[in-house]
Design an enzyme around this catalytic site. Sequence first.
Site, short mmCIF file in Angstrom:
data_model
loop_
_atom_site.label_atom_id
_atom_site.label_comp_id
_atom_site.label_asym_id
_atom_site.label_seq_id
_atom_site.Cartn_x
_atom_site.Cartn_y
_atom_site.Cartn_z
CE1 TYR A 80 -4.04 2.29 0.62
CE2 TYR A 80 -2.79 3.12 2.40
CZ TYR A 80 -3.61 3.34 1.62
OH TYR A 80 -4.79 4.20 1.77
CE LYS B 118 -3.48 4.79 -1.47
NZ LYS B 118 -4.67 5.33 -2.22
#
Length: 244
Positions: free
Chosen positions: A152, A156
Amino acid sequence: MSRVALVTGSSRGIGRSIAVLLAARGHSVAVNYSTSADAAGEVVDAIVGSGGKAVAVAADVGDVSQVDAMFAVIDEHLGPVDVLVNNAGITRDGLLLRMKPEAWDEVLATDLRSVYLCTKAALRGMVKARWGRIISIGSVSGVCGNVGQANYAAAKAGIIGFSKSLAKEVGSRGITVNVVAPGFIETDLTAPLGGEASARLLERISLGRFGQPEEIASVVGYLASNEAGYITGQTIVVDGGMTL
């Protein structure tokens, strides 16, 4: 001036709040969803019931053919996309030593590949119009990392690098490209956290509370406006001081 906005993953949570706010500010809104047709329909009904204009469009935004089909539908019903909000995202948390390749690939496809696909599709009309707003929802995990979120955080952080590069490419066309990086926001996804876990998180937040989806939406709404026309290539952290 009324413009057309696409908010990916906007059937609930932060995306829903963004879609509702943009509609309230006069935008025609495409509410994208992958599987939650009923929830997306409720968002559209809420917007239309308040006098706005919206359509729900199904698409897996990590799939190029579905993204192309989605933009064709939006163009037919609303017109070319002027404001793109890349909000769709998933998590598949786990320590890297135990992380399966599928967990890595799924997160990168939904959280990062989708940004590339949707932005590329939206740029065609924006370049022609010489105006556009591309706003991607990042995360504080992409700014400072987080245990158990290597996939993740990588996605990002990738959005940040992508946005900085693109801002340099398209600035001369009147297109701005920015990232909003939320901290801990109260949504359906974060609701399962227990009292002890929530208490530990609160200790790290200067304002002493969790954020609300509307507080992210308000920043997105500003970046989508003419008033934010001189802001590009930036990552705006909205985390109540958690990363100070």
